[in-house]
Design a protein around this motif. Structure first.
Motif, PDB file in Angstrom:
ATOM      1  N   ASP A  70      -5.453   9.188   7.074  1.00 26.97           N
ATOM      2  CA  ASP A  70      -4.891   8.444   5.944  1.00 26.97           C
ATOM      3  C   ASP A  70      -5.071   9.261   4.663  1.00 26.97           C
ATOM      4  N   SER A  71      -3.982   9.499   3.949  1.00 26.29           N
ATOM      5  CA  SER A  71      -4.030  10.328   2.744  1.00 26.29           C
ATOM      6  C   SER A  71      -4.858   9.703   1.636  1.00 26.29           C
ATOM      7  N   ARG A  72      -5.005   8.372   1.657  1.00 21.30           N
ATOM      8  CA  ARG A  72      -5.750   7.707   0.584  1.00 21.30           C
ATOM      9  C   ARG A  72      -7.237   7.987   0.659  1.00 21.30           C
ATOM     10  N   THR A  73      -7.760   8.082   1.872  1.00 21.37           N
ATOM     11  CA  THR A  73      -9.211   8.124   2.055  1.00 21.37           C
ATOM     12  C   THR A  73      -9.703   9.290   2.892  1.00 21.37           C
TER      13      THR A  73
ATOM     14  N   HIS B 216       0.828  -1.196   0.000  1.00 16.36           N
ATOM     15  CA  HIS B 216       0.000   0.000   0.000  1.00 16.36           C
ATOM     16  C   HIS B 216       0.874   1.262   0.000  1.00 16.36           C
ATOM     17  N   SER B 217       0.443   2.255  -0.777  1.00 21.05           N
ATOM     18  CA  SER B 217       1.132   3.537  -0.814  1.00 21.05           C
ATOM     19  C   SER B 217       0.260   4.571  -0.127  1.00 21.05           C
ATOM     20  N   PHE B 218       0.789   5.205   0.922  1.00 23.78           N
ATOM     21  CA  PHE B 218      -0.020   6.162   1.661  1.00 23.78           C
ATOM     22  C   PHE B 218       0.869   6.997   2.563  1.00 23.78           C
TER      23      PHE B 218
ATOM     24  N   ASP C   2      -5.708  -2.326   7.474  1.00 22.79           N
ATOM     25  CA  ASP C   2      -6.658  -2.814   6.475  1.00 22.79           C
ATOM     26  C   ASP C   2      -6.502  -4.314   6.241  1.00 22.79           C
TER      27      ASP C   2
ATOM     28  N   GLY D  84      -2.295   0.691   6.015  1.00 22.91           N
ATOM     29  CA  GLY D  84      -2.338  -0.502   5.172  1.00 22.91           C
ATOM     30  C   GLY D  84      -2.296  -1.782   5.985  1.00 22.91           C
TER      31      GLY D  84
END
Length: 464
Positions: free
Chosen positions: A266-269, A13-15, A67, A64
């Motif tokens: 979290d930058s992703r979401t 995962h990238s975050f 998750d 990540g």
């Protein structure tokens, strides 16, 4: 159907995780709710300084990884995996040494090997480690010889020595909780990723322990695993999955100042993760629906556990589900039952049935430790091993009768040869408690008792 598969490891995962105040401001709303089991810090300025320092520190775990754990717990809830969660009742700074951390990891790995090989089920391995430095207490004070002082709430709050200075809550201990947890996680990742957890080392995990029925039975099983591995090697099978194991950290999210300070966006979401541990739980004493802990935890993206005692009602469970898991997301919510051996067969069925009939599917996990605490005639807080076994059997019996899934085991254990729990093949009696009683709060299973319990659970799982 959720599949238990390591195909998407956390490292893929990238975050980034941000401590920006605008994304985390809502977390502070817990202060407007009734609060229990929170220390009375003597200085608000000192607390605020430590909070700001923790807010600026790197996270201990990453979104990540969290998750991945959520997907593993979803598999456990459906009977496709089994959660094994174990570790100290309350970690201490002094005992967070490399040897003791290694011994706990080794014990959980051995129990996992017993469960996986004996029951042909993937095991989700989780330690009560790297954050379990605080404990709820039944009283705010303790009196000895006419002297009354604040109760010991764990090393994250105060010290065990019965002096006024030691028992004064000190917010600087929150920072030491963070640094000790970071070093524990560093060792945990090194042990589980650096070859120590390779299944081909299954014999070496038993090295250094005394002989006895539990160890002899484990050595026999290790021989069978060796034989299977040699067969796989002969046919050219791939061994990558044997070399590294997933191992997650967990603790009771008791001290909300600490948990809030270590939460990140979290930058992703844009969602908020509690980055003090992968799995956080709410205790039996702090699960009030209108309380601070439930409000705080409802805002985190982590998988969440809730302890349920024998007096928990179906309505309690359903309202907790509505508050903590309104979308009924697989892997989000775990109910950890702590009923007592004499209550579980009467108290658990209605609870499980009511939740099932409402269409909710949390993971059900048994904690057979906390409902079975007694005081020995010579004054030790202890448990009977036979009661612990009986509660585990009762847990499986209830789920079998209802057609539901027994999803895991939550234990207080150590990898050391302590004498804190009565019974087992080591025949610890009340006099034996005096030999090596080391816990500062609750009694733990020793290494041999932990292995004995693993064999029992493997038998129960194989009949599931």
């Amino acid at each position: 159907m959720t599949q238990f598969s390591p195909d998407a490891p956390a490292r893929a995962h990238s975050f980034t995780l941000s401590a920006a105040d605008d994304g985390l401001a809502a977390l502070g709303g817990w202060r407007e709710y009734p609060r229990v089991q929170q220390p009375m810090w003597p200085s608000e300025d000192a607390r605020a300084q430590v909070f700001d320092r923790l807010r600026a520190a790197p996270p201990l775990v990453f979104a990540g990884e969290v998750d991945v754990l959520r997907s593993r717990l979803a598999a456990a809830a459906q009977g496709e995996a089994f959660l094994l969660q174990g570790g100290d009742c309350a970690e201490t700074f002094a005992d967070s040494t490399a040897d003791r951390i290694r011994n706990k990891i080794r014990t959980i790995l051995q129990m996992s090997a017993v469960l996986t090989y004996g029951a042909s089920v993937p095991v989700v391995k989780m330690g009560r480690m790297a954050g379990q430095f605080a404990k709820p207490r039944s009283s705010d004070t303790e009196t000895r010889d006419g002297v009354t002082l604040p109760t010991y709430r764990g090393d994250a709050v105060n010290a065990y020595a019965f002096t006024e200075e030691s028992r004064l809550p000190d917010p600087q201990r929150l920072w030491e909780t963070y640094t000790t947890s970071a070093s524990t996680l560093n060792l945990l990742r090194a042990f589980t990723g650096g070859g120590f957890a390779d299944l081909r080392e299954v014999h070496s995990w038993n090295r250094g322990f005394t002989s006895g029925p539990g160890y002899d039975r484990y050595e026999e099983l290790a021989g069978q695993i060796d034989k299977a591995i040699r067969f796989m090697d002969a046919i050219g099978a791939e061994f990558d999955s044997l070399k590294v194991v997933e191992f997650f950290s967990s603790h009771e999210a008791l001290l909300l100042d600490y948990e809030e300070a270590l939460s990140r966006v979290d930058s992703r979401t844009g969602e908020i993760y509690g980055c003090s541990g992968h799995f956080l739980w709410i205790g039996e004493r702090t699960r009030q629906l209108d309380g601070a802990h439930v409000d705080f935890m409802s805002k985190l993206r982590n998988p969440i556990g809730v302890k349920l005692g024998p007096n928990a009602s179906v309505d309690d469970a359903l309202r907790l589900i509505d508050r903590l898991d309104p979308d009924r997301e697989p892997g989000r919510l775990t109910f950890i039952t702590r009923m007592g051996a004499d209550r579980i067969r009467d108290a658990l069925p209605a609870l499980v049935e009511g939740v099932r009939d409402a269409g909710a599917r949390p993971a059900w996990v048994t904690d057979p430790m906390h409902g079975n605490t007694i005081t020995s005639s010579n004054g030790y807080k202890t448990r009977r091993f036979e009661d612990i076994l009986d509660e585990v059997v009762g847990f499986f019996e209830v789920h079998q009768s209802l057609g539901t899934v027994p999803g895991g085991l939550h234990m207080e254990l150590t990898g050391d040869d302590v004498t804190e729990v009565l019974g087992g093949s080591g025949h610890i009696d009340e006099a034996g408690l005096e030999r090596r009683y080391e816990t500062l709060v609750d009694p733990r299973l020793n290494h041999q008792q932990s292995l004995e319990l693993a064999f029992l659970v493997a038998e129960m799982l194989s009949r599931r």
